[in-house]
Scaffold this motif. Structure first.
Motif, PDB file in Angstrom:
ATOM      1  N   GLY A 193       0.943  -1.109  -0.080  1.00  0.00           N
ATOM      2  CA  GLY A 193       0.163  -0.040  -0.011  1.00  0.00           C
ATOM      3  C   GLY A 193       1.088   1.122  -0.025  1.00  0.00           C
ATOM      4  O   GLY A 193       1.998   1.299  -0.362  1.00  0.00           O
ATOM      5  N   GLY A 194       0.370   2.358   0.156  1.00  0.00           N
ATOM      6  CA  GLY A 194       1.049   3.707   0.347  1.00  0.00           C
ATOM      7  C   GLY A 194       0.985   4.459  -1.030  1.00  0.00           C
ATOM      8  O   GLY A 194       0.631   3.639  -2.099  1.00  0.00           O
ATOM      9  N   GLY A 195       1.359   5.403  -1.174  1.00  0.00           N
ATOM     10  CA  GLY A 195       1.154   6.075  -2.569  1.00  0.00           C
ATOM     11  C   GLY A 195       1.832   5.759  -3.534  1.00  0.00           C
ATOM     12  O   GLY A 195       1.509   5.476  -4.594  1.00  0.00           O
ATOM     13  N   THR A 214       1.832 -17.825  -0.684  1.00  0.00           N
ATOM     14  CA  THR A 214       1.737 -16.630  -0.276  1.00  0.00           C
ATOM     15  C   THR A 214       1.389 -15.510  -1.501  1.00  0.00           C
ATOM     16  O   THR A 214       2.214 -15.777  -2.392  1.00  0.00           O
ATOM     17  CB  THR A 214       3.033 -15.993   0.385  1.00  0.00           C
ATOM     18  N   LYS A 215       0.312 -14.771  -1.668  1.00  0.00           N
ATOM     19  CA  LYS A 215      -0.017 -14.137  -2.555  1.00  0.00           C
ATOM     20  C   LYS A 215       0.442 -12.505  -2.435  1.00  0.00           C
ATOM     21  O   LYS A 215       0.144 -12.129  -1.299  1.00  0.00           O
ATOM     22  CB  LYS A 215      -1.561 -14.036  -2.688  1.00  0.00           C
ATOM     23  N   LEU A 216       0.769 -11.806  -3.260  1.00  0.00           N
ATOM     24  CA  LEU A 216       1.297 -10.432  -3.154  1.00  0.00           C
ATOM     25  C   LEU A 216      -0.058  -9.562  -4.103  1.00  0.00           C
ATOM     26  O   LEU A 216      -0.789  -9.996  -5.034  1.00  0.00           O
ATOM     27  CB  LEU A 216       2.320 -10.073  -4.093  1.00  0.00           C
ATOM     28  N   ALA A 217      -0.611  -8.685  -3.399  1.00  0.00           N
ATOM     29  CA  ALA A 217      -1.452  -7.965  -3.625  1.00  0.00           C
ATOM     30  C   ALA A 217      -1.444  -6.338  -3.529  1.00  0.00           C
ATOM     31  O   ALA A 217      -0.797  -5.870  -2.487  1.00  0.00           O
ATOM     32  CB  ALA A 217      -2.921  -8.408  -3.058  1.00  0.00           C
ATOM     33  N   ILE A 218      -1.951  -5.655  -4.561  1.00  0.00           N
ATOM     34  CA  ILE A 218      -1.969  -4.104  -4.014  1.00  0.00           C
ATOM     35  C   ILE A 218      -3.123  -3.631  -3.213  1.00  0.00           C
ATOM     36  O   ILE A 218      -4.204  -4.072  -3.163  1.00  0.00           O
ATOM     37  CB  ILE A 218      -2.290  -3.209  -5.311  1.00  0.00           C
ATOM     38  N   ALA A 219      -2.945  -2.796  -2.049  1.00  0.00           N
ATOM     39  CA  ALA A 219      -3.954  -2.546  -1.142  1.00  0.00           C
ATOM     40  C   ALA A 219      -5.089  -1.761  -1.883  1.00  0.00           C
ATOM     41  O   ALA A 219      -5.020  -1.128  -3.083  1.00  0.00           O
ATOM     42  CB  ALA A 219      -3.265  -1.600  -0.329  1.00  0.00           C
ATOM     43  N   THR A 220      -6.355  -1.839  -1.336  1.00  0.00           N
ATOM     44  CA  THR A 220      -7.500  -1.360  -2.020  1.00  0.00           C
ATOM     45  C   THR A 220      -8.254  -0.251  -1.241  1.00  0.00           C
ATOM     46  O   THR A 220      -8.932   0.486  -1.926  1.00  0.00           O
ATOM     47  CB  THR A 220      -8.416  -2.612  -2.072  1.00  0.00           C
TER      48      THR A 220
END
Length: 324
Positions: free
Chosen positions: A267-269, A297-303
């Motif tokens: 997450g984050g900008g 383990t799955k990587l994901a962009i924060a929502t």
């Protein structure tokens, strides 16, 4: 109790985000106020109390409507007392945030580190999708981290658990970090770090392309410039981004080997870059992770974006104060 509202507060260096949130994690009202850091941040708790009272008045609601206040603050927190050991940007040292906030607001208060509550928010309502074992990496001006194991935040013995931004990725020759060390992940994967890497690369090469043009026009570049140029096929920008992704992927692989989380949420900008960042990070993660970890383990962009902190704060009220 169903009618009660939870108050989430996310304290940043420039703004304080506040929200009234339902027990189901829905944001009912949200607003923000500027962070007054003058005189070592002594007005912050009063400003928060006033902002809450004014909003209640505006909505025609009583203080009794509020079940409690959950807050994220920068820096390590002593969980039992809600004391902030140190928040360099605010001028706080051994600051009794929980006690002061309870006195000013008349509400029960629970305090945690800002990266931790962002991780909680993503677990409850965001990219974590209810996973009980998640790691949140927040890429902004600095790099924050929150580790949740079996649904609980890992604080460690002195409140410094999850300081992912201060994992050393350059043992020798690294840039100085605000924490006093050199070569921390924060120095190469934060927005500030990316700008530094890009600036050094531009100064030390004659490579032409979109990033060079942006540099020539403005005399400077931003992290967004690097991502945009990379997305548009600029090989020079892509090489800088590849270096950032290497450090990030390696770090995520290493702590995933230790924790084997279900999800790693970025997450984050800086995460707004999306796939142009996630794909190369994923590549290096798979290269350096223990094979079983790489599969599970799955990587994901924060929502949740800027709402992660206030939602995490509300979760703390729901689970630690109101026991709803």
């Amino acid at each position: 109790m169903q009618e009660k509202w939870l108050v989430g507060v996310d304290l940043g260096g420039t703004t304080i985000k506040l929200a009234f949130i339902s027990v189901y994690g829905e944001i009912l009202h949200k607003w923000e106020i500027p962070t007054n850091i003058s005189e070592k941040g002594k007005y912050i708790t009063v400003d928060i109390a006033k902002a809450i009272d004014e909003k209640l008045q505006e909505l025609g609601e009583q203080k009794s409507k509020l079940a409690g206040l959950g807050m994220g603050a920068p820096g390590p927190v002593h969980m039992a007392t809600g004391l902030i050991y140190e928040a360099i940007n605010l001028g706080w040292k051994d600051y009794p945030l929980k006690d002061l906030l309870e006195v000013e607001t008349g509400l029960p208060v629970v305090v945690d580190n800002d990266a931790n509550i962002a991780a909680i928010g993503e677990m409850w309502k965001g990219a974590g999708e209810g996973a009980k074992d998640i790691v949140c990496v927040t890429l902004g001006t600095g790099v924050g981290g929150g580790v949740i194991a079996n649904g609980e935040v890992v604080h460690g013995v002195s409140g410094a658990g999850g300081e992912i931004g201060h994992i050393t990725v350059l043992p020798e020759g690294g840039a100085p970090c605000n924490c006093g060390k050199t070569g921390c992940l924060e120095t190469v994967a934060s927005a500030t770090g990316i700008v530094r890497l890009a600036t050094e690369a531009l100064q030390n090469s004659k490579e032409e392309g979109e990033l060079r043009n942006r540099w020539n026009e403005a005399g400077t570049v931003t992290a967004k410039d690097v991502f945009d140029a990379a997305r548009n096929g600029d090989a020079f920008a892509q090489s800088i981004l590849d270096r950032v992704a290497f450090y990030l992927g390696l770090t995520i692989a290493n702590f995933s080997n230790a924790l084997n989380p279900e999800k790693v949420v970025i997450g984050g900008g800086v995460s707004k870059a999306g796939d142009v960042l996630l794909q190369p990070v994923q590549k290096y993660f798979e290269k350096y992770a223990f094979p079983r970890v790489a599969k599970s383990t799955k990587l994901a962009i924060a929502t949740l974006g800027n709402d992660a902190g206030v939602i995490g704060g509300a979760w703390l009220v729901k689970t630690k104060i109101a026991k709803l």
